[in-house]
Design a protein around this motif. Structure first.
Motif, PDB file in Angstrom:
ATOM      1  N   PHE A 306      41.443  37.854  49.976  1.00 47.70           N
ATOM      2  CA  PHE A 306      41.665  39.262  50.774  1.00 47.70           C
ATOM      3  C   PHE A 306      41.584  38.995  52.221  1.00 47.70           C
ATOM      4  N   GLY A 307      42.380  39.512  53.191  1.00 48.76           N
ATOM      5  CA  GLY A 307      42.282  39.353  54.595  1.00 48.76           C
ATOM      6  C   GLY A 307      42.626  37.787  54.901  1.00 48.76           C
ATOM      7  N   GLY A 308      42.428  37.427  56.116  1.00 43.70           N
ATOM      8  CA  GLY A 308      42.728  35.970  56.682  1.00 43.70           C
ATOM      9  C   GLY A 308      41.685  35.476  57.514  1.00 43.70           C
ATOM     10  N   ALA A 309      41.971  34.436  58.062  1.00 43.11           N
ATOM     11  CA  ALA A 309      41.155  33.843  59.160  1.00 43.11           C
ATOM     12  C   ALA A 309      40.590  34.661  60.348  1.00 43.11           C
ATOM     13  N   SER A 310      41.413  35.603  60.768  1.00 43.18           N
ATOM     14  CA  SER A 310      40.919  36.400  61.661  1.00 43.18           C
ATOM     15  C   SER A 310      41.275  37.891  61.228  1.00 43.18           C
ATOM     16  N   THR A 311      41.899  37.992  60.055  1.00 39.90           N
ATOM     17  CA  THR A 311      41.815  39.744  59.741  1.00 39.90           C
ATOM     18  C   THR A 311      41.149  40.048  58.507  1.00 39.90           C
ATOM     19  N   TYR A 312      40.887  41.327  58.269  1.00 42.47           N
ATOM     20  CA  TYR A 312      40.198  41.789  57.287  1.00 42.47           C
ATOM     21  C   TYR A 312      40.645  42.842  56.356  1.00 42.47           C
ATOM     22  N   LYS A 313      40.241  42.787  55.162  1.00 44.40           N
ATOM     23  CA  LYS A 313      40.878  43.968  53.910  1.00 44.40           C
ATOM     24  C   LYS A 313      39.852  44.880  54.473  1.00 44.40           C
ATOM     25  N   ALA A 314      40.318  46.251  54.216  1.00 45.49           N
ATOM     26  CA  ALA A 314      39.622  47.631  54.687  1.00 45.49           C
ATOM     27  C   ALA A 314      38.478  47.529  53.590  1.00 45.49           C
ATOM     28  N   HIS A 315      37.446  48.160  54.128  1.00 49.38           N
ATOM     29  CA  HIS A 315      36.187  48.639  53.326  1.00 49.38           C
ATOM     30  C   HIS A 315      36.431  49.319  52.030  1.00 49.38           C
ATOM     31  N   ASP A 316      35.962  49.022  50.971  1.00 52.68           N
ATOM     32  CA  ASP A 316      36.407  49.470  49.599  1.00 52.68           C
ATOM     33  C   ASP A 316      35.494  51.035  49.837  1.00 52.68           C
ATOM     34  N   VAL A 317      35.968  52.011  49.603  1.00 51.33           N
ATOM     35  CA  VAL A 317      35.254  53.590  49.771  1.00 51.33           C
ATOM     36  C   VAL A 317      34.946  54.093  48.663  1.00 51.33           C
ATOM     37  N   ASP A 318      35.502  53.586  47.577  1.00 55.05           N
ATOM     38  CA  ASP A 318      35.126  54.543  46.237  1.00 55.05           C
ATOM     39  C   ASP A 318      34.962  53.786  45.155  1.00 55.05           C
ATOM     40  N   THR A 319      34.057  52.536  45.417  1.00 57.66           N
ATOM     41  CA  THR A 319      33.384  51.729  44.184  1.00 57.66           C
ATOM     42  C   THR A 319      32.188  51.353  44.725  1.00 57.66           C
ATOM     43  N   TYR A 320      31.313  50.954  43.866  1.00 57.73           N
ATOM     44  CA  TYR A 320      30.063  50.407  44.115  1.00 57.73           C
ATOM     45  C   TYR A 320      30.245  48.830  44.151  1.00 57.73           C
ATOM     46  N   GLN A 321      31.445  48.128  43.559  1.00 57.48           N
ATOM     47  CA  GLN A 321      31.353  46.956  43.836  1.00 57.48           C
ATOM     48  C   GLN A 321      32.906  46.487  43.624  1.00 57.48           C
ATOM     49  N   ARG A 322      33.472  45.325  44.100  1.00 52.72           N
ATOM     50  CA  ARG A 322      35.043  44.969  43.845  1.00 52.72           C
ATOM     51  C   ARG A 322      35.024  43.966  42.838  1.00 52.72           C
ATOM     52  N   SER A 323      35.802  44.154  41.634  1.00 49.48           N
ATOM     53  CA  SER A 323      35.989  43.362  40.667  1.00 49.48           C
ATOM     54  C   SER A 323      37.308  42.960  40.796  1.00 49.48           C
ATOM     55  N   THR A 324      37.619  41.517  41.205  1.00 51.05           N
ATOM     56  CA  THR A 324      38.896  41.014  41.249  1.00 51.05           C
ATOM     57  C   THR A 324      39.238  40.170  39.883  1.00 51.05           C
ATOM     58  N   ALA A 325      39.759  40.936  39.074  1.00 51.88           N
ATOM     59  CA  ALA A 325      39.858  40.105  37.721  1.00 51.88           C
ATOM     60  C   ALA A 325      41.059  39.335  37.409  1.00 51.88           C
ATOM     61  N   ASP A 326      41.899  38.932  38.446  1.00 46.83           N
ATOM     62  CA  ASP A 326      43.101  38.432  38.024  1.00 46.83           C
ATOM     63  C   ASP A 326      43.329  36.912  38.905  1.00 46.83           C
ATOM     64  N   VAL A 327      42.260  36.152  39.139  1.00 47.96           N
ATOM     65  CA  VAL A 327      42.087  35.088  39.951  1.00 47.96           C
ATOM     66  C   VAL A 327      42.387  33.864  38.768  1.00 47.96           C
ATOM     67  N   VAL A 328      43.750  33.093  38.808  1.00 45.48           N
ATOM     68  CA  VAL A 328      44.302  32.011  38.219  1.00 45.48           C
ATOM     69  C   VAL A 328      44.367  31.087  38.930  1.00 45.48           C
ATOM     70  N   PHE A 329      43.820  29.720  38.729  1.00 42.59           N
ATOM     71  CA  PHE A 329      43.757  28.592  39.039  1.00 42.59           C
ATOM     72  C   PHE A 329      44.925  27.670  38.318  1.00 42.59           C
ATOM     73  N   HIS A 330      45.761  26.800  38.864  1.00 43.27           N
ATOM     74  CA  HIS A 330      46.874  26.215  38.174  1.00 43.27           C
ATOM     75  C   HIS A 330      46.664  24.744  38.909  1.00 43.27           C
ATOM     76  N   CYS A 331      47.213  23.826  37.917  1.00 51.89           N
ATOM     77  CA  CYS A 331      47.411  22.352  38.662  1.00 51.89           C
ATOM     78  C   CYS A 331      48.987  21.977  38.437  1.00 51.89           C
ATOM     79  N   ASP A 332      49.634  21.915  39.372  1.00 52.26           N
ATOM     80  CA  ASP A 332      51.058  21.740  39.398  1.00 52.26           C
ATOM     81  C   ASP A 332      51.212  20.147  39.425  1.00 52.26           C
TER      82      ASP A 332
END
Length: 356
Positions: A306-332
């Motif tokens: 989310f975001g970048g080196a100098s950019t930001y994702k907007a504050h989450d306004v309707d939840t008590y936490q952020r669950s990012t459930a789709d983080v997938v690592f791979h080795c090519d």
């Protein structure tokens, strides 16, 4: 003799007719006289005693003698910052001289002003991490407390009444702002002025009392909230594959809490350590998830979910936490001839808030 009698009879008849005629004219004259005398002449005074005067005495306006925003130890936190995940309370002393039964509602609304004191208001910007509504209801004669908003971004504590007399009560509302309730640093120098909202980037609040007779009164003030960030869970991705093949790990969930705009990055060591001092470059490993499409590490720089080196994702306004459930690592393309065994690197997640 006979002639005299005829004359007498004629006289009698004429006299009778005269009497009738006079009676008719006399009656007419009397009636005309009566009609003419209907105007009484001068009217020097008169009375009218059936109008009704009504005076409605309304109940006086309520009076807020004292209020405060305090921590659990009863220390005032007006015009200062507080921590998330700690309990706080609004306290208010109210007098209603007509009788406490005349008090219908005590409403406490609070909102993040988004750097605009004059133009902001409760629910002007929607979201449970930006607004709060606590209420005392006394319409039935028995007071009750509740939190009407938000749903689960703030934890409701309790409400208490302290009765001083039949017209004077103390009310206390307790609550706990959770970890994503909006960060509010203030404008750099908190003022101590009472009953005003003059510090931007703060939480404004309003305490309003309304009565059944339509009277109302309110006070307002403000407080701040310290910044907070946390990564509470990230799991351990694992995969396996033969040289020249692609290996993919099962998706993992990264759970974060942030109470301002934020960025979330992930990185690995430049090389993954294997058996017998063998290594594998992190450029063979990639990740996808959050707002990031599939990408490989470059040996030095992180990848941003989310975001970048100098950019930001907007504050989450309707939840008590952020669950990012789709983080997938791979080795090519595991390098041909790579020594067999387990290669590992710590996974570095970095959650950073925008605090300006």
């Amino acid at each position: 003799m006979l002639k005299r009698r005829k004359i007498s009879s004629l006289v009698v008849i004429m006299l009778f007719l005269s009497i009738l005629t006079n009676a008719f004219f006399l009656t007419s004259i009397i009636e005309i006289t009566q009609i003419a005398s209907a105007n009484p002449g001068d009217v020097n005074e008169t009375w009218h005693n059936t109008s009704l005067l009504t005076v409605t005495v309304t109940a006086p306006a309520p009076w807020i003698a004292w209020y405060d925003f305090q921590d659990s130890g009863s220390t005032s936190k007006l015009n200062s910052q507080v921590d998330v995940n700690n309990q706080y309370k609004f306290c208010v002393n109210i007098t209603q001289n007509s009788s406490w039964e005349d008090v219908d509602y005590v409403n406490i609304t609070a909102w993040y002003d988004d750097n605009d004191d004059a133009g902001s208001s409760y629910n002007g910007t929607s979201g449970g991490n930006l607004n709060m509504f606590l209420q005392y209801v006394n319409t039935s004669g028995t007071g009750s407390f509740s939190m009407n908003w938000p749903d689960d971004e703030v934890t409701w504590g309790s409400g208490t009444e302290t009765v001083h007399n039949s017209s004077c009560y103390n009310l206390t509302f307790t609550f706990t702002p959770l970890k994503q309730v909006r960060h509010a640093p203030g404008d750099g120098s908190w003022s101590s002025a009472s009953n005003t909202t003059d510090d931007t980037k703060s939480w404004n609040f309003k305490i309003e009392v309304t009565t059944s007779s339509g009277q109302s009164i309110y006070v307002n003030n403000e407080y701040g909230i310290y910044s907070y960030s946390e990564i509470s869970s990230a799991a351990n991705p694992s995969m396996s594959g033969a040289p020249a093949a692609k290996a993919t790990a099962s998706a993992v969930t990264v759970v974060t809490m942030a109470n301002a705009n934020y960025s979330l990055s992930v990185n690995l060591n430049a090389t993954l350590d294997g058996p017998d001092s063998n290594t594998m470059a992190n450029t063979t490993v990639g990740v996808a998830g959050g707002d990031l499409g599939e990408a490989n590490f470059d040996g030095n720089n992180p990848l941003y979910l989310f975001g970048g080196a100098s950019t930001y994702k907007a504050h989450d306004v309707d939840t008590y936490q952020r669950s990012t459930a789709d983080v997938v690592f791979h080795c090519d393309d595991i390098p041909y001839g790579q020594f067999p065994g387990q290669y590992t690197s710590l996974v570095y997640y970095h959650l950073k808030l925008e605090t300006t």
